[in-house]
Design a protein around this motif. Structure first.
Motif, mmCIF file in Angstrom:
data_model
loop_
_atom_site.group_PDB
_atom_site.id
_atom_site.type_symbol
_atom_site.label_atom_id
_atom_site.label_comp_id
_atom_site.label_asym_id
_atom_site.label_seq_id
_atom_site.Cartn_x
_atom_site.Cartn_y
_atom_site.Cartn_z
ATOM 1 N N ASN A 279 4.961 -6.736 -18.039
ATOM 2 C CA ASN A 279 3.770 -7.442 -18.509
ATOM 3 C C ASN A 279 4.052 -8.913 -18.761
ATOM 4 N N ALA A 280 5.087 -9.436 -18.140
ATOM 5 C CA ALA A 280 5.469 -10.833 -18.338
ATOM 6 C C ALA A 280 5.245 -11.615 -17.048
ATOM 7 N N TYR A 281 5.002 -12.901 -17.191
ATOM 8 C CA TYR A 281 4.663 -13.731 -16.039
ATOM 9 C C TYR A 281 5.798 -13.830 -15.018
ATOM 10 N N LEU A 282 7.029 -14.026 -15.476
ATOM 11 C CA LEU A 282 8.137 -14.243 -14.548
ATOM 12 C C LEU A 282 8.417 -13.008 -13.681
ATOM 13 N N PRO A 283 8.522 -11.808 -14.272
ATOM 14 C CA PRO A 283 8.692 -10.618 -13.415
ATOM 15 C C PRO A 283 7.513 -10.396 -12.474
ATOM 16 N N TRP A 284 6.311 -10.707 -12.942
ATOM 17 C CA TRP A 284 5.156 -10.595 -12.054
ATOM 18 C C TRP A 284 5.293 -11.522 -10.852
ATOM 19 N N ALA A 285 5.743 -12.747 -11.105
ATOM 20 C CA ALA A 285 5.916 -13.704 -10.008
ATOM 21 C C ALA A 285 6.942 -13.189 -8.990
ATOM 22 N N ALA A 286 8.055 -12.644 -9.494
ATOM 23 C CA ALA A 286 9.083 -12.099 -8.591
ATOM 24 C C ALA A 286 8.534 -10.904 -7.808
ATOM 25 N N ALA A 287 7.762 -10.061 -8.488
ATOM 26 C CA ALA A 287 7.197 -8.881 -7.821
ATOM 27 C C ALA A 287 6.222 -9.282 -6.723
ATOM 28 N N LEU A 288 5.359 -10.250 -7.002
ATOM 29 C CA LEU A 288 4.385 -10.691 -6.012
ATOM 30 C C LEU A 288 5.065 -11.374 -4.834
ATOM 31 N N LEU A 289 6.176 -12.062 -5.097
ATOM 32 C CA LEU A 289 6.957 -12.660 -4.010
ATOM 33 C C LEU A 289 7.461 -11.570 -3.059
ATOM 34 N N LEU A 290 8.022 -10.506 -3.627
ATOM 35 C CA LEU A 290 8.532 -9.403 -2.806
ATOM 36 C C LEU A 290 7.406 -8.699 -2.061
ATOM 37 N N ILE A 291 6.298 -8.457 -2.742
ATOM 38 C CA ILE A 291 5.182 -7.751 -2.113
ATOM 39 C C ILE A 291 4.617 -8.574 -0.954
ATOM 40 N N GLY A 292 4.403 -9.864 -1.182
ATOM 41 C CA GLY A 292 3.815 -10.710 -0.148
ATOM 42 C C GLY A 292 4.680 -10.812 1.090
ATOM 43 N N LEU A 293 5.951 -11.161 0.913
ATOM 44 C CA LEU A 293 6.847 -11.263 2.065
ATOM 45 C C LEU A 293 7.053 -9.900 2.724
ATOM 46 N N GLY A 294 7.109 -8.850 1.909
ATOM 47 C CA GLY A 294 7.314 -7.503 2.456
ATOM 48 C C GLY A 294 6.150 -7.042 3.308
ATOM 49 N N ILE A 295 4.920 -7.281 2.848
ATOM 50 C CA ILE A 295 3.750 -6.886 3.636
ATOM 51 C C ILE A 295 3.736 -7.626 4.969
ATOM 52 N N GLY A 296 3.989 -8.934 4.921
ATOM 53 C CA GLY A 296 3.990 -9.718 6.157
ATOM 54 C C GLY A 296 5.010 -9.226 7.158
ATOM 55 N N ALA A 297 6.228 -8.971 6.696
ATOM 56 C CA ALA A 297 7.286 -8.514 7.597
ATOM 57 C C ALA A 297 6.994 -7.116 8.138
ATOM 58 N N ALA A 298 6.528 -6.220 7.275
ATOM 59 C CA ALA A 298 6.307 -4.829 7.691
ATOM 60 C C ALA A 298 5.167 -4.698 8.681
ATOM 61 N N GLN A 299 4.055 -5.399 8.456
ATOM 62 C CA GLN A 299 2.920 -5.233 9.362
ATOM 63 C C GLN A 299 3.205 -5.840 10.741
ATOM 64 N N THR A 300 3.922 -6.958 10.776
ATOM 65 C CA THR A 300 4.274 -7.529 12.070
ATOM 66 C C THR A 300 5.310 -6.664 12.775
ATOM 67 N N GLY A 301 6.292 -6.158 12.040
ATOM 68 C CA GLY A 301 7.285 -5.271 12.637
ATOM 69 C C GLY A 301 6.663 -4.017 13.209
ATOM 70 N N ALA A 302 5.710 -3.415 12.482
ATOM 71 C CA ALA A 302 5.046 -2.210 12.970
ATOM 72 C C ALA A 302 4.241 -2.499 14.235
ATOM 73 N N THR A 303 3.620 -3.673 14.303
ATOM 74 C CA THR A 303 2.870 -4.052 15.498
ATOM 75 C C THR A 303 3.801 -4.208 16.695
ATOM 76 N N GLY A 304 4.952 -4.832 16.482
ATOM 77 C CA GLY A 304 5.916 -4.989 17.561
ATOM 78 C C GLY A 304 6.409 -3.650 18.081
ATOM 79 N N LEU A 305 6.629 -2.703 17.185
ATOM 80 C CA LEU A 305 7.066 -1.369 17.611
ATOM 81 C C LEU A 305 5.985 -0.674 18.432
ATOM 82 N N LEU A 306 4.706 -0.867 18.051
ATOM 83 C CA LEU A 306 3.618 -0.270 18.831
ATOM 84 C C LEU A 306 3.554 -0.872 20.231
ATOM 85 N N LEU A 307 3.653 -2.199 20.320
ATOM 86 C CA LEU A 307 3.574 -2.862 21.621
ATOM 87 C C LEU A 307 4.771 -2.502 22.495
ATOM 88 N N ASN A 308 5.911 -2.223 21.870
ATOM 89 C CA ASN A 308 7.079 -1.774 22.641
ATOM 90 C C ASN A 308 6.915 -0.341 23.146
#
Length: 373
Positions: A279-308
């Protein structure tokens, strides 16, 4: 002839990117308004999660309807119909006075969004053959930019201004969508045999994991963040997440798809758990950083696997089913996430990607151990 014209294709690209961004804003515009809706209608996380999940449920129907139009060579008609339906839904949401109308409005927006995704995707595949993975990574980046726009609209306050403004954006992009030509009717074909390949199912579970995280982010976590953040504050925080998803999506387009899927999955799991457990700002910021970069990497990676895994010329059925399974993740994110948050606390949101990772491991092992016919 038009598709061979480099200048014409370069003019089409900004239109497709704009359509992608506006479509994505329809996903995330609701996130900052959820605490307001919960208070106004005296609704708990489970009911609000159900409202949020109405959008992806309707998207699945939109995928199927749009797929039939694309196979007939009517991509432009697909885009125009989708823009119109989404705009009607947005106006209805802005003016609805009760929960039943809100559910109906959000369903219309989801139906239109499903058509937009299929139309934009197949136009991209048609216009840039041989560059599908790179161009789709940029389309994902545009969707991520729209994830910035949605929270900004939501930060306007209430529900009327955000959704009427979104409807106005759809009205403004409609003439540009009408200027896009449709690919040839025989350019894309259906092939159900693609659904039996190992690569398809790994890509499908991968996209489901990525979009599940987006659903939990949009449909459940705002209720947790509302304890310390205002509606405008949630909107600004989600703006930053949208930028991170765009960065992750664009960067992943230059890396091996499988590596990006695994990296994104781990980041999503850790990020959702951390966001809900603190419930603190700093851990929230770290969590959102991981979620944002993770979603971007995972959705593009999954698309590449489909096209392959599936040749573009016979990808219609595979793309529709793959998209439906992905949006099932967006449905499960708020629906199951709301139940988990209500009964086990927000930290339990990390169980959602953990379960999907386990399913991915089972699919990978089972497909690998199946002897070839």
């Amino acid at each position: 002839m038009w598709l061979r014209n480099t200048r014409a294709r370069s003019l089409a690209y900004p239109i497709l990117l704009a359509l992608a961004a506006i479509d994505s804003a329809g996903y995330s515009v609701i996130a900052p308004t959820l605490p307001t809706l919960a208070e106004r209608h005296d609704a708990g996380p489970a009911l609000i999660g159900a409202l949020a999940s109405t959008f992806p449920l309707a998207m699945m129907a939109g995928f199927a309807a749009a797929g039939r139009l694309v196979r007939a060579g009517r991509t432009r008609a697909t885009l125009l119909a989708a823009v119109t339906v989404a705009a009607v839904g947005a106006v209805l949401f802005a003016t609805a006075s009760g929960l039943p109308l809100l559910f109906a409005a959000r369903a219309l927006m989801g139906l239109g969004s499903g058509g937009l995704w299929i139309g934009v995707t197949f136009a991209t595949l048609a216009y840039w053959p041989g560059q599908e993975y790179l161009c789709m990574s940029r389309i994902y980046a545009a969707y991520s930019a729209g994830a910035l726009l949605g929270p900004l609209l939501g930060a306007l306050g209430g529900t009327t201004a955000p959704f009427l403004t979104y409807a106005l954006l759809l009205a403004l992009i409609a003439p540009a969508a009408a200027a896009l030509p449709s690919p040839a009717a025989d350019q894309f074909r259906s092939d159900r045999s693609a659904l039996r390949t190992r690569g398809f199912w790994i890509a499908a579970v991968g996209i489901m994991l990525a979009i599940l995280a987006t659903g939990a982010l949009d449909g459940v976590l705002p209720l947790h963040f509302a304890g310390r953040l205002s509606q405008a504050g949630i909107g600004l925080a989600y703006l930053a997440v949208g930028a991170l998803i765009a960065i992750g999506s664009a960067a992943a387009g230059h890396q091996a798809p499988a590596r990006m899927l695994v990296t994104g999955a781990v980041a999503i799991t850790v990020g959702l758990t951390l966001a809900g457990a603190t419930n603190a700002y700093l851990p929230w910021a770290a969590a959102l950083l991981l979620i944002g970069l993770g979603i971007g990497a995972a959705q593009t990676g999954a698309t590449g696997l489909l096209l392959n895994a599936v040749p573009t010329t016979r990808i219609v059925t595979a793309m529709i089913v793959w998209s439906q399974l992905g949006i099932f993740g967006y449905l499960a994110g708020p629906a199951l996430g709301g139940l988990l948050a209500q009964h086990l606390g927000f930290a339990a949101l990390g169980l959602l990607p953990t379960a999907t990772l386990a399913l991915l491991a089972v699919v990978n092992k089972r497909r690998r151990d199946t002897p070839p016919r």
